[in-house]
Design a protein around this motif. Sequence first.
Motif, mmCIF file in Angstrom:
data_model
loop_
_atom_site.group_PDB
_atom_site.id
_atom_site.type_symbol
_atom_site.label_atom_id
_atom_site.label_comp_id
_atom_site.label_asym_id
_atom_site.label_seq_id
_atom_site.Cartn_x
_atom_site.Cartn_y
_atom_site.Cartn_z
ATOM 1 N N GLU A 64 -29.729 -17.108 12.759
ATOM 2 C CA GLU A 64 -30.395 -17.133 14.039
ATOM 3 C C GLU A 64 -32.508 -16.881 13.576
ATOM 4 O O GLU A 64 -32.884 -17.702 14.075
ATOM 5 N N LYS A 84 -19.907 -19.473 14.631
ATOM 6 C CA LYS A 84 -19.804 -19.131 16.630
ATOM 7 C C LYS A 84 -18.324 -19.270 16.712
ATOM 8 O O LYS A 84 -17.866 -18.844 17.058
ATOM 9 N N ASP A 89 -17.158 -18.661 20.513
ATOM 10 C CA ASP A 89 -18.516 -18.498 21.103
ATOM 11 C C ASP A 89 -18.042 -20.514 20.758
ATOM 12 O O ASP A 89 -19.225 -20.358 20.176
ATOM 13 N N GLN A 91 -18.803 -22.741 23.016
ATOM 14 C CA GLN A 91 -20.116 -23.746 23.669
ATOM 15 C C GLN A 91 -21.707 -23.615 22.391
ATOM 16 O O GLN A 91 -22.024 -24.256 22.060
ATOM 17 N N ALA A 92 -22.013 -22.480 21.525
ATOM 18 C CA ALA A 92 -22.555 -22.332 21.350
ATOM 19 C C ALA A 92 -22.471 -23.173 19.607
ATOM 20 O O ALA A 92 -23.379 -23.813 19.319
ATOM 21 N N GLN A 95 -23.097 -26.758 20.839
ATOM 22 C CA GLN A 95 -24.629 -27.208 20.102
ATOM 23 C C GLN A 95 -24.770 -27.021 19.057
ATOM 24 O O GLN A 95 -25.302 -28.391 19.020
ATOM 25 N N LYS A 96 -24.413 -26.375 18.660
ATOM 26 C CA LYS A 96 -24.700 -26.532 17.172
ATOM 27 C C LYS A 96 -24.775 -27.461 15.531
ATOM 28 O O LYS A 96 -24.980 -28.209 15.627
#
Length: 287
Positions: A64, A84, A89, A91-92, A95-96
């Motif tokens: 990050e 993630k 996690d 959803q994260a 996204q990436k």
Amino acid sequence: MKNKIYLVLAVVLAFFFQRAFFSEAFAQNMDMTEEEMEVVLSFSSKGHAAYDKEDYQTAVMYYEKAIALQDPYADTYFFYALSKKALDDYQAAIQKFAFVVNKGDKLHGGIMRIDESLFWLADIYYHQKAYDKADLCLQKMGKEEEPNGEFLFYRMVEDPDMSWTFNVNPNYASLIIGNIWSKLNRHNEALAYFTKVIEAADNTVTRFDRAYSYLSVGKYQEAEADLTKVIETTEVDFVYLWRAEVRIKLGNCAAAAEDLAKAKSLLEPANTDRLEKLYQIQKSQCK
């Protein structure tokens, strides 16, 4: 084997050479000083070190920091997404992975990570039972090609010796692809991938999955053979029920009756209706 070791060493050395060579170039292109780029690379390197130790929380923290400074390397975003995912996690992670797919051609080393990111998106969607989304990801794979025109990811699945280049186990990849297509009733395609898994590492779960696909396309003898193999190591009611159904379709009524009797002796309450239904089918078709 020796050639493969030399090739791995060459790739590793090339990677570190490129990081040193490109850091100044990237810094100039991104209005970033070479010192600032070194800070970015320091964060991403610490993230990779933590990831290798399976310390995903620490890896995420460093990734990050690098991402906040616009790290130009695709691996930072890719391994952030994997971290993630390892931390549940999703959803994260989605996204990436999607970021790598959409921006990979603009990131250093991004082309190599596009197909992998699409696979991991498909894997997440499969486990979320979003099979249509998973299939869309599989359909997009192979769009980015190497100069020789071969699709990176599918070449890895076809040739397990290439798996060191990727962060995907080829047997696991074949299993997930087969399961996605099975869920979408694309059983002939699923069969090819289930067979790859069985040839590499035979196991009862994949045998059962392949038997279901064989049954779905009317290959009853092949389905019976796989179910028999499963029963050799796993005696549960539903496997006998499936084999009974296959044997009824093959006209082997006596063997089907034996399977139904065995299933009844092992019966779980959830399968009571299925047992009764198969008894009715047996009575109507085995006169």
